[in-house]
Enzyme design. Structure first.
Site, PDB file in Angstrom:
ATOM      1  N   SER A  16       1.523   6.474   2.651  1.00 59.13           N
ATOM      2  CA  SER A  16       2.298   7.443   3.438  1.00 59.13           C
ATOM      3  C   SER A  16       3.541   7.921   2.689  1.00 59.13           C
ATOM      4  O   SER A  16       4.160   7.165   1.938  1.00 59.13           O
ATOM      5  CB  SER A  16       2.755   6.815   4.751  1.00 59.13           C
ATOM      6  OG  SER A  16       1.657   6.547   5.563  1.00 59.13           O
ATOM      7  N   GLN A  36       0.859  -1.182   0.000  1.00 57.75           N
ATOM      8  CA  GLN A  36       0.000   0.000   0.000  1.00 57.75           C
ATOM      9  C   GLN A  36       0.898   1.235   0.000  1.00 57.75           C
ATOM     10  O   GLN A  36       1.586   1.497   0.982  1.00 57.75           O
ATOM     11  CB  GLN A  36      -0.856  -0.053   1.271  1.00 57.75           C
ATOM     12  CG  GLN A  36      -1.775   1.103   1.485  1.00 57.75           C
ATOM     13  CD  GLN A  36      -2.354   1.078   2.906  1.00 57.75           C
ATOM     14  OE1 GLN A  36      -1.857   0.347   3.772  1.00 57.75           O
ATOM     15  NE2 GLN A  36      -3.367   1.874   3.146  1.00 57.75           N
ATOM     16  N   GLY A  37       0.898   1.978  -1.109  1.00 57.82           N
ATOM     17  CA  GLY A  37       1.755   3.158  -1.202  1.00 57.82           C
ATOM     18  C   GLY A  37       0.983   4.421  -0.860  1.00 57.82           C
ATOM     19  O   GLY A  37       0.570   5.188  -1.732  1.00 57.82           O
ATOM     20  N   GLU A  47      -9.726  -1.452   6.301  1.00 54.10           N
ATOM     21  CA  GLU A  47      -8.544  -1.878   7.032  1.00 54.10           C
ATOM     22  C   GLU A  47      -8.829  -2.001   8.525  1.00 54.10           C
ATOM     23  O   GLU A  47      -8.421  -2.932   9.182  1.00 54.10           O
ATOM     24  CB  GLU A  47      -7.435  -0.851   6.783  1.00 54.10           C
ATOM     25  CG  GLU A  47      -6.195  -1.052   7.604  1.00 54.10           C
ATOM     26  CD  GLU A  47      -5.177   0.081   7.405  1.00 54.10           C
ATOM     27  OE1 GLU A  47      -4.006  -0.211   7.445  1.00 54.10           O
ATOM     28  OE2 GLU A  47      -5.578   1.254   7.208  1.00 54.10           O
TER      29      GLU A  47
END
Lengths: 360, 388
Positions: B127, B124-125, B242
């Site tokens: 932050s 998951q890109g 999430e």
């Protein structure tokens, strides 16, 4: 439990809450607290509302609910505190009467105070025993000791744990102190040197200890529910106050420092609600030893979270919350009165820890 | 949900039976096996073949149409059994649902089955160095040139970044001032030229996270998920999915840790050591509060699936409180100089708990710091004005 049964419990809690809100607003509670902390007329109203018969078995004319069914009612009593020894008469007396071989030995109209040396955190603070024809000893944190008709006294005897009914005016009963620890309830220490012939043995024999322990568990859950209710009021009062109190040209609710305190208070309040809900559900299928641990968990959580909520509420209110006439006082003192009654966080968590470590 | 859907309890029992017969206990008997990438990928494949993956997704997008509580029961049982979670958990629990829901049929065809089977791991890109809790200030830029985006920028705290085949990245496709209105959701193949991954060694000594650098990475336009500049909506969908599941799974892991801590604490007593009994008991109280909270969350996941809730913030706060209390107790009781056992055994026990303790401290930082979670509660639950 069926949805219908759940609805009925909620309906009962709502009905009692309505009676209490109408008959015992905080202004009235303060008036009663100024005097004896007991109001006979209002007590009769509580009796009529059914509050005192909620836990009485159906065979004895009560509603026959379990303590887990009734926590919603005690939550409401935390939101709207009432004067008098309510827990003694709505929780302890019904459960002990149900455990008696002859429930008729306790007059159901008598207003009683439960006298239990285990009520204090430090158990050596009191002890009561029955031997050689006399009931002797003392116990602290007895509610309404000067106004009740009789005491329900837990005592260690040769045959195990017993509970005696001792008339308030029996020879050899001595009440020390009558302290208004909270609005609507006074507490004292009661000493006994009473002839057993002047008392009535309500619960006795091998089942006595179990009946008393089940009563303590129920009291702990009821107190935890009261604290959860009182904590919710303090959260709401604090939020509402922050939204109207202005400083530096804005409401203090817009200050990040205040917001963090309020959100933290919410965190405590919802954690306590979740804990209580979990304990109530677990209790339904618990054996006696587990039930006792569950009561301790709920009460330990209430002691800790209740106190943190109250301290935060005072901080949000600032100076005005520190004044005697502010309502924060009422709920703060209720929470403090419950904090160490039947164990504080440290003593109960210690018992839970020891229980865990002693399992094989 | 289909009318004949099994209850969560029945489903849990079925999964336990399957687990017992699966041979997975033998596969992961040694500690080393639990970090063996080939074994872990094979484990996800066998879960997928067994039908235990994406069970809470609608049938139309590759799921089984059960509730998220059914899926969570699988993760909980894996935790209770002390087995490793499948390696593609970020894909399964975090980004996969968004890819499947917002992807075109072609994109689903291309990515979803491989994601579920563990053939492709996703990271998951989100932050960035300058966009942590303030995600909308992200700067990784994607410029449309012909049929491709050209992506430049940097991501940080990318879990599994060093193993993943694909990255679900939030990229800026409008001016920096556009904030959340100028963000798009792009699938970037990690093997693309210009992608550099640098694992970050953390305080705990492991490399769960990576920095990911994009230097003029060419990404086909077909890899855009959802419409251009609608990435924020997809990101919120990802975050909403999430949190609830994470609470329930992490709670199961904490219960397992509690049992292990209790057992090590007994060993300490057996050697003549003392224990802070109230601290231990208080951890149990917090875990019970968390259990109650998790049940409420479970109800919310079923009643309002995929709806972001401010209650997620309350969950996260209580989870972190319980986790940090439990691991602080472990550190105080079983850390270096305190652990039972002699020589290597004591050191091993102490190292385990110190690592877990340090990891627990990250709980009030990742997925939105404790302070951010409280700000969310202040505004959205308590109705306070935006803070200043």
């Amino acid at each position: 439990m069926t949805m219908q049964a759940l609805d009925e419990r909620a309906e009962l809690a709502r009905a009692i809450a309505e009676v209490v809100a109408a008959e015992m607003p905080l202004t009235r509670l303060r008036e009663v607290a100024e005097k004896t902390s007991f109001d006979r007329g209002f007590w009769d109203t509580l009796v009529e509302s059914g509050l005192l018969s909620v836990l009485v078995p159906e065979s004895l004319g009560g509603l026959g609910l379990t303590i887990q069914d009734a926590t919603g009612i005690f939550y409401e009593l935390g939101r709207n505190p009432v004067p008098g020894p309510v827990l003694d008469n709505a929780v302890a007396a019904p459960l002990l009467r149900a455990a008696a071989s002859d429930p008729g030995l306790l007059d159901e109209t008598a207003v009683v105070a439960f006298v239990d040396p285990a009520a204090t955190t430090w158990s050596s603070a009191g002890a009561t025993s029955a031997a050689d024809g006399r009931l002797t000893g003392r116990a602290e944190l007895v509610r309404s000791p000067s106004t009740v008709d009789a005491f329900l006294v837990v005592a260690a005897g040769v045959g195990g744990t017993s509970v005696f009914v001792v008339p308030g005016d029996a020879a050899g009963v001595r009440v020390e102190g009558d302290h208004p620890l909270e609005f609507g309830a006074r507490y004292g220490t009661v000493s006994f040197d009473v002839a057993i012939s002047d008392a009535t043995e309500l619960v006795a024999g091998p089942g006595g200890a179990a009946a008393v322990e089940a009563t303590r568990t129920a009291l702990r859950l009821a107190m935890a529910a009261e604290v959860a209710g009182a904590g919710k009021v303090l959260l709401d009062l604090s939020t509402a106050y922050a939204l109207v109190r202005s400083q530096f040209g804005q409401t203090i609710a817009s200050f990040q420092g205040l917001q963090q305190i309020l959100a933290e208070t919410y965190e405590y309040s919802s954690a306590l609600d979740s804990l209580l809900e979990w304990c109530v559900d677990e209790l339904a299928s618990a054996d006696p030893a587990t039930a006792s641990q569950i009561g301790s968990k709920a009460k330990a959580g209430a002691a800790e979270f209740g106190r943190l909520i109250a301290e935060n509420a005072l901080q949000v209110h600032g100076g005005i919350g520190f004044t005697a006439e502010h309502d924060v006082n009422v709920f703060y003192k209720l929470i403090l009165a419950r904090e160490a009654h039947y164990g504080d966080k440290r003593s109960l968590a210690g018992a839970i820890g020891r229980g865990l470590l002693s399992t094989p | 949900m289909a009318a004949e859907a099994p209850s969560v309890d029945a489903y849990r029992a079925l999964f336990r039976e399957w687990l017992a017969a699966s041979g997975v206990y033998e596969t992961f008997a040694g500690e080393a096996a639990k970090t063996d990438e080939a074994k872990l990928r094979a484990w996800q494949r066998s879960l997928y073949d067994g039908g235990w993956i994406a069970v809470h997704w609608p049938v139309e997008i590759g799921g089984r149409g059960l509730s998220s509580l059914h899926q969570t029961a699988v993760w909980e049982e894996i935790a209770f059994a002390r087995l490793p979670q499948p390696p593609g958990l970020i894909g399964l629990e975090v980004v996969g649902g968004t890819v499947a829901r917002y992807g075109t049929p072609e994109q689903r065809e291309r990515w979803v089955a491989r994601l579920l089977a563990g053939d492709d791991l996703w990271c998951q890109g989100f932050s960035e160095p300058e966009a942590g809790s303030d995600l909308a200030s992200l700067r990784t830029k994607a410029t449309l040139e012909g049929d491709s985006f050209v992506v430049s920028g940097q991501k940080i705290w990318t879990t599994m970044g060093d193993q993943a085949e694909w990255c679900a990245a939030l990229v800026r496709t409008d001016t920096p001032e556009s904030r959340h209105r100028g963000i798009s959701y792009l699938a970037i193949e990690m093997a693309s030229p210009g992608v550099t991954v640098r694992p970050t060694e953390t305080l705990t000594g492991d490399t769960e996270f990576s920095e990911v650098f994009f230097d003029d990475v060419v990404v086909p336009k077909d890899n855009l998920i959802g419409d251009l500049n609608t990435g924020w909506k997809l990101a919120m969908d990802t975050l909403a999915n999430e949190r609830g599941g994470y609470l329930l799974r992490r709670r199961a892991e904490l219960e397992v840790m509690f049992d292990d801590i209790l057992s090590d604490a007994k060993a300490r007593i057996a050697e003549g050591g003392d224990i802070d009994e109230p601290a231990l008991g208080w951890c149990r109280v917090l875990l019970d509060a968390l259990a109650g909270q998790a049940r409420k969350t479970g109800r919310r996941m079923v009643d309002e699936p995929g709806v972001p809730s401010a209650m997620d913030s309350a969950d996260k706060l209580l989870l972190t409180r319980a986790e940090q209390a439990l691991l602080a107790f472990a550190q105080d009781t079983l850390g270096f100089g305190r652990a039972p056992g002699s020589g290597g055994d004591a050191l091993k026990t102490a190292a385990r708990w110190q690592e877990a303790y340090l990891y627990s401290r990250a709980g009030s930082i990742y997925s939105g710091t404790r302070q951010i979670q409280r700000s969310i509660i202040a505004e959205r639950v308590l109705g306070l004005p935006r803070s200043r």
